[in-house]
Design an enzyme around this catalytic site. Structure first.
Site, PDB file in Angstrom:
ATOM      1  N   ASN A 102       0.850  -1.198   0.000  1.00 41.59           N
ATOM      2  CA  ASN A 102       0.000   0.000   0.000  1.00 41.59           C
ATOM      3  C   ASN A 102       0.886   1.249   0.000  1.00 41.59           C
ATOM      4  O   ASN A 102       1.959   1.280   0.625  1.00 41.59           O
ATOM      5  CB  ASN A 102      -1.018  -0.004   1.144  1.00 41.59           C
ATOM      6  N   VAL A 103       0.424   2.249  -0.733  1.00 41.22           N
ATOM      7  CA  VAL A 103       1.164   3.507  -0.872  1.00 41.22           C
ATOM      8  C   VAL A 103       0.198   4.639  -0.561  1.00 41.22           C
ATOM      9  O   VAL A 103      -0.725   4.899  -1.340  1.00 41.22           O
ATOM     10  CB  VAL A 103       1.738   3.669  -2.298  1.00 41.22           C
ATOM     11  N   ALA A 106      -0.429  12.212   1.544  1.00 49.77           N
ATOM     12  CA  ALA A 106      -0.930  13.259   2.444  1.00 49.77           C
ATOM     13  C   ALA A 106      -2.325  13.691   2.026  1.00 49.77           C
ATOM     14  O   ALA A 106      -3.131  14.131   2.860  1.00 49.77           O
ATOM     15  CB  ALA A 106       0.024  14.446   2.439  1.00 49.77           C
ATOM     16  N   GLU A 115      -2.949  -4.627  -3.085  1.00 48.24           N
ATOM     17  CA  GLU A 115      -3.455  -5.511  -4.143  1.00 48.24           C
ATOM     18  C   GLU A 115      -3.446  -4.803  -5.490  1.00 48.24           C
ATOM     19  O   GLU A 115      -3.062  -5.364  -6.514  1.00 48.24           O
ATOM     20  CB  GLU A 115      -4.882  -5.949  -3.815  1.00 48.24           C
ATOM     21  N   CYS A 150     -10.622  -3.181  -4.524  1.00 47.84           N
ATOM     22  CA  CYS A 150      -9.620  -4.156  -4.991  1.00 47.84           C
ATOM     23  C   CYS A 150     -10.299  -5.402  -5.542  1.00 47.84           C
ATOM     24  O   CYS A 150      -9.834  -5.990  -6.526  1.00 47.84           O
ATOM     25  CB  CYS A 150      -8.660  -4.519  -3.864  1.00 47.84           C
TER      26      CYS A 150
HETATM   27  N1  THU Z   1      -5.170  -1.726   2.612  1.00 42.58           N
HETATM   28  C1  THU Z   1      -4.595  -2.494   1.644  1.00 42.58           C
HETATM   29  O1  THU Z   1      -3.577  -2.145   1.045  1.00 42.58           O
HETATM   30  N2  THU Z   1      -5.187  -3.676   1.374  1.00 42.58           N
HETATM   31  C2  THU Z   1      -6.234  -4.208   2.054  1.00 42.58           C
HETATM   32  O2  THU Z   1      -6.623  -5.325   1.782  1.00 42.58           O
HETATM   33  C3  THU Z   1      -6.901  -3.424   3.098  1.00 42.58           C
HETATM   34  C4  THU Z   1      -6.372  -2.061   3.305  1.00 42.58           C
HETATM   35  C5  THU Z   1      -4.490  -0.483   2.964  1.00 42.58           C
HETATM   36  C6  THU Z   1      -5.139   0.769   2.494  1.00 42.58           C
HETATM   37  C7  THU Z   1      -4.595   1.776   3.503  1.00 42.58           C
HETATM   38  O3  THU Z   1      -3.291   2.172   3.061  1.00 42.58           O
HETATM   39  C8  THU Z   1      -4.414   0.963   4.760  1.00 42.58           C
HETATM   40  O4  THU Z   1      -4.392  -0.386   4.361  1.00 42.58           O
HETATM   41  C9  THU Z   1      -5.523   1.199   5.776  1.00 42.58           C
HETATM   42  O5  THU Z   1      -6.757   1.040   5.194  1.00 42.58           O
END
Ligand code: THU
Length: 193
Positions: A102-103, A106, A115, A150
């Site tokens: 996850n990226v 701000a 994903e 996703c």
């Molecule tokens: N997030 C993901 O990358 N994948 C998931 O399956 C659930 C949530 C991330 C999004 C955000 O950066 C952080 O987790 C909190 O929601």
């Protein structure tokens, strides 16, 4: 019996193998390939006999690698706002693995999930056919589940592939995408008008 763990119903396939019921198994294999303990279970124990993996489903070393790559990707997560690192590893039909994290930003709404990062990386390298994705987070008591956006992004590339939802200790459950996003809308639907 662990909460939420249902036994196989004893059904057998025509070949006499136990019918594989996606999502009804909790596998206590760690990503290193070592047996891990699941609450109330001894090392190496299983709730049920090992299911036979359907054709196309990763198994053995390839599966262990996919799970490990999702955990490794988690370490690259840029998540200073949520402090909720997630990693994903996507297995292409040709056997390549693309990982993602996850990226965040701000400007919160611009954040991208692990994903989708993995899918975007694979697509941009020319891959559009996928067999499986593993997802990892730091949650110890819950399997990480993909968000709705996703699921829809995955669905673009078919409903017939597997998503490995893991806990921090490497235990996992498997869901078909069809199960995660039933009655879904996809590219085929656009041709129906
Ligand atoms: N997030 C993901 O990358 N994948 C998931 O399956 C659930 C949530 C991330 C999004 C955000 O950066 C952080 O987790 C909190 O929601």
């Amino acid at each position: 019996m662990l909460p939420g763990v249902r036994p196989l119903n004893g059904a057998l396939s025509r070949q006499g193998q136990p019918v594989y019921s996606p999502g009804e198994e909790i596998f206590n294999r760690g990503v290193s390939g070592q047996g891990r303990q699941v609450a109330g279970m001894e090392e190496g124990d299983r709730q049920h006999p090992a299911p036979t993996a359907p054709p196309g489903r990763p198994h053995g070393e390839k599966l262990q690698l996919l799970l490990r790559r999702s955990q490794e990707a988690k370490h690259s997560a840029y998540c200073p706002y949520s402090r909720f690192p997630v990693g994903a590893a996507l297995l292409t039909a040709g056997g390549e693995i693309f990982s993602g994290c996850n990226v965040e930003n701000a400007c919160y709404s611009l954040g991208v999930c692990a994903e989708r990062t993995a899918i975007l990386k694979a697509i941009s390298e020319g891959h559009t056919s996928f067999r499986a994705m593993a997802i990892a987070s730091d949650m110890g008591d819950n399997f990480i589940v993909p968000c709705g956006a996703c699921r829809q992004m995955m669905r673009e590339f078919g409903t017939d592939w597997d998503i490995y939802l893991t806990k921090a200790d490497g235990t996992y459950i498997v869901k078909r995408l069809e199960e995660l996003l039933p009655l879904s809308f996809g590219p085929e639907d656009l041709k129906k008008v």
